[in-house]
Enzyme design. Structure first.
Site, PDB file in Angstrom:
ATOM      1  N   ALA A  70       0.811  -1.214   0.000  1.00 28.82           N
ATOM      2  CA  ALA A  70       0.000   0.000   0.000  1.00 28.82           C
ATOM      3  C   ALA A  70       0.844   1.265   0.000  1.00 28.82           C
ATOM      4  O   ALA A  70       0.441   2.279  -0.580  1.00 28.82           O
ATOM      5  CB  ALA A  70      -0.936   0.003   1.201  1.00 28.82           C
ATOM      6  N   THR A  71       2.014   1.229   0.625  1.00 23.44           N
ATOM      7  CA  THR A  71       2.865   2.426   0.627  1.00 23.44           C
ATOM      8  C   THR A  71       3.232   2.810  -0.795  1.00 23.44           C
ATOM      9  O   THR A  71       3.129   3.980  -1.189  1.00 23.44           O
ATOM     10  CB  THR A  71       4.130   2.196   1.473  1.00 23.44           C
ATOM     11  OG1 THR A  71       3.752   2.037   2.844  1.00 23.44           O
ATOM     12  CG2 THR A  71       5.093   3.364   1.348  1.00 23.44           C
ATOM     13  N   ASN A 150      -6.911   2.709  10.746  1.00 25.74           N
ATOM     14  CA  ASN A 150      -6.068   1.642  11.280  1.00 25.74           C
ATOM     15  C   ASN A 150      -5.798   1.763  12.777  1.00 25.74           C
ATOM     16  O   ASN A 150      -5.292   0.823  13.391  1.00 25.74           O
ATOM     17  CB  ASN A 150      -4.726   1.615  10.534  1.00 25.74           C
ATOM     18  CG  ASN A 150      -4.001   2.942  10.605  1.00 25.74           C
ATOM     19  OD1 ASN A 150      -4.570   3.991  10.294  1.00 25.74           O
ATOM     20  ND2 ASN A 150      -2.749   2.918  10.989  1.00 25.74           N
ATOM     21  N   GLN A 179      -7.329  -1.416   5.440  1.00 24.86           N
ATOM     22  CA  GLN A 179      -7.949  -2.063   6.605  1.00 24.86           C
ATOM     23  C   GLN A 179      -9.389  -2.503   6.341  1.00 24.86           C
ATOM     24  O   GLN A 179     -10.019  -3.102   7.213  1.00 24.86           O
ATOM     25  CB  GLN A 179      -7.916  -1.115   7.802  1.00 24.86           C
ATOM     26  CG  GLN A 179      -6.535  -0.842   8.349  1.00 24.86           C
ATOM     27  CD  GLN A 179      -5.889  -2.052   9.001  1.00 24.86           C
ATOM     28  OE1 GLN A 179      -6.539  -3.055   9.284  1.00 24.86           O
ATOM     29  NE2 GLN A 179      -4.594  -1.975   9.240  1.00 24.86           N
ATOM     30  N   SER A 197      -3.189  -3.834   0.430  1.00 22.65           N
ATOM     31  CA  SER A 197      -1.928  -4.455   0.828  1.00 22.65           C
ATOM     32  C   SER A 197      -2.186  -5.888   1.258  1.00 22.65           C
ATOM     33  O   SER A 197      -2.978  -6.137   2.184  1.00 22.65           O
ATOM     34  CB  SER A 197      -1.285  -3.672   1.978  1.00 22.65           C
ATOM     35  OG  SER A 197      -0.008  -4.175   2.285  1.00 22.65           O
ATOM     36  N   GLY A 198      -1.523  -6.849   0.599  1.00 20.02           N
ATOM     37  CA  GLY A 198      -1.805  -8.264   0.793  1.00 20.02           C
ATOM     38  C   GLY A 198      -1.634  -8.768   2.210  1.00 20.02           C
ATOM     39  O   GLY A 198      -2.419  -9.608   2.672  1.00 20.02           O
ATOM     40  N   HIS A 199      -0.646  -8.269   2.920  1.00 23.07           N
ATOM     41  CA  HIS A 199      -0.361  -8.843   4.241  1.00 23.07           C
ATOM     42  C   HIS A 199      -1.383  -8.439   5.299  1.00 23.07           C
ATOM     43  O   HIS A 199      -1.349  -8.930   6.424  1.00 23.07           O
ATOM     44  CB  HIS A 199       1.062  -8.495   4.692  1.00 23.07           C
ATOM     45  CG  HIS A 199       1.251  -7.093   5.186  1.00 23.07           C
ATOM     46  ND1 HIS A 199       1.344  -6.783   6.518  1.00 23.07           N
ATOM     47  CD2 HIS A 199       1.375  -5.918   4.528  1.00 23.07           C
ATOM     48  CE1 HIS A 199       1.528  -5.483   6.665  1.00 23.07           C
ATOM     49  NE2 HIS A 199       1.538  -4.935   5.470  1.00 23.07           N
ATOM     50  N   THR A 235      10.745  -5.510 -13.310  1.00 24.41           N
ATOM     51  CA  THR A 235      10.309  -6.852 -13.665  1.00 24.41           C
ATOM     52  C   THR A 235       9.152  -7.289 -12.770  1.00 24.41           C
ATOM     53  O   THR A 235       9.226  -7.204 -11.545  1.00 24.41           O
ATOM     54  CB  THR A 235      11.473  -7.854 -13.524  1.00 24.41           C
ATOM     55  OG1 THR A 235      12.538  -7.441 -14.384  1.00 24.41           O
ATOM     56  CG2 THR A 235      11.031  -9.254 -13.914  1.00 24.41           C
ATOM     57  N   CYS A 321       3.543   1.228  11.774  1.00 25.20           N
ATOM     58  CA  CYS A 321       4.370   2.128  10.950  1.00 25.20           C
ATOM     59  C   CYS A 321       4.723   3.409  11.690  1.00 25.20           C
ATOM     60  O   CYS A 321       5.531   4.198  11.214  1.00 25.20           O
ATOM     61  CB  CYS A 321       3.642   2.463   9.651  1.00 25.20           C
ATOM     62  SG  CYS A 321       3.307   1.014   8.636  1.00 25.20           S
TER      63      CYS A 321
END
Length: 378
Positions: A70-71, A150, A179, A197-199, A235, A321
């Site tokens: 996301a950043t 968040n 979130q 963001s996947g995590h 890539t 963060c």
């Protein structure tokens, strides 16, 4: 270990890990290579994007850009849109509710000559829609707003914000939905860019998605080989990009059931905490179910986190963060919460892997920590 810091990161699902490994082993080719293996990889990449669009019934309204998180997604959208519009619409509207990956970007853009306007926040922690309306004009090129906060979990009125912003054709609306995924339904109508963001939904770290309605409104923030429509050169990380689809599918398909489960846990925790004098629930009642912010006035948040850690309960003070910063959290300040209450605030964040046993064990540990710090409470 009782893990209650899911707003910081989540445990990857096994099928996400399996997919990541499988693609690395069997489809490690570069999607930009002209040979047959490269074309096969490119086809798989395009299929992944089509699957994401299908998940949200987007058809061809958006382009999908895979990023590292996301950043990066927020930086690409915010910097790219702002600089594209600088000569004719150089005002940006945001709020102190935003994540550092948004706030620090707009603060840097301010140093480049952009005018930054901060919309007021209500006591419930939502964007003040009347104030937003008053800030809008033909010079506003960018409005940015998170979907779910968040720190406190409050859900922003995205549909109402869209109604206000859409009346100004030059204004681009960016939504940080990190979130929200898997916790509340995502809103795309009227939104121009949206980041994930996947995590945060049981995917891997280093996985991100940026939805872009009109990529011609964005200029690249870095130069390179022109991958991802020229907006994210480098890539393509095919194993990461394919495996995030697995995580996203699971999160979207289980949003309703997870929302119900987390609401039950949320209510259980809040009901239990009300039995302890001088402990205050900071999160508004209408917040997303997976985040509960609690205040222990008179006790430092860091002391509480350490105390819970000793009892093998993992939670946090604020965003991971920004947890190393010593300043008071801007979100809680904007809501008018007293400083002593902010200093003693902790965040409990639930997730798809939270169990009934976790909640019951947490209650016991909470009582033990409370007894340790009760004499400090004010």
């Amino acid at each position: 270990m009782i893990y209650l810091d899911n707003a910081a990161t989540t445990k990857p699902n096994q099928d996400v890990l399996d997919t990541f490994l499988k693609v690395n082993q069997s489809l490690y080719f570069n999607p930009n290579s002209p040979h047959q293996a490269g074309l096969q990889a490119e086809q798989l990449l395009n299929q992944a994007k089509a699957q994401i669009k299908s998940l949200f019934n987007l058809d061809n309204e958006f382009d999908i850009i895979f990023t590292s998180g996301a950043t990066e997604s927020n930086n690409i959208a915010l910097q790219g849109v702002a600089r594209k519009k600088k000569l004719f619409a150089n005002e940006i509207i945001t709020s102190v509710l935003e994540h550092p990956s948004v706030l620090e970007v707009v603060r840097a853009l301010e140093e480049e000559g952009f005018t930054i306007k901060y919309v007021d926040v209500t006591k419930e922690g939502q964007i003040d829609l009347k104030h937003l309306q008053s800030l809008m004009n033909d010079k506003v090129g960018l409005v940015t707003c998170m979907h779910v906060n968040n720190i406190m979990g409050q859900i922003q009125p995205i549909t109402e914000i869209v109604d206000i912003v859409s009346a100004y054709p030059k204004a681009h609306l960016h939504v940080d939905a990190v979130q929200a995924v898997g916790k509340v339904p995502l809103i795309f109508d009227g939104v121009d860019t949206l980041s994930l963001s996947g995590h945060k939904f049981n995917g891997l770290k280093g996985q991100g998605v940026l939805f872009v309605r009109n990529r011609h409104e964005i200029i690249p923030v870095m130069q390179g080989g022109g991958q991802e429509y020229g907006l994210r050169s480098g890539t393509v990380n095919l194993p990461v990009d394919i495996s995030i689809v697995k995580a996203l599918k699971y999160a979207v398909q289980h949003t309703q059931s997870l929302n119900r489960q987390l609401n039950q846990y949320n209510e259980q925790i809040k009901a239990y905490i009300q039995n302890f004098p001088n402990v205050i629930i900071n999160s508004p009642s209408a917040a997303a179910p997976h985040i509960i912010n609690i205040g222990f006035p008179g006790v430092k948040g860091e002391v509480l986190v350490n105390a819970f850690s000793k009892h093998n309960v993992m939670l946090s003070t604020t965003s991971a963060c920004s947890s190393k910063k010593s300043s008071l959290n801007e979100v809680l300040l904007a809501m008018g919460i007293p400083a002593i209450q902010i200093e003693g605030s902790i965040r409990i964040s639930l997730g798809a892997n939270t169990t009934d046993n976790d909640i019951e064990t947490f209650k016991d540990k909470f009582k033990a920590v409370y007894e340790e710090v009760r004499e400090l409470l004010k």
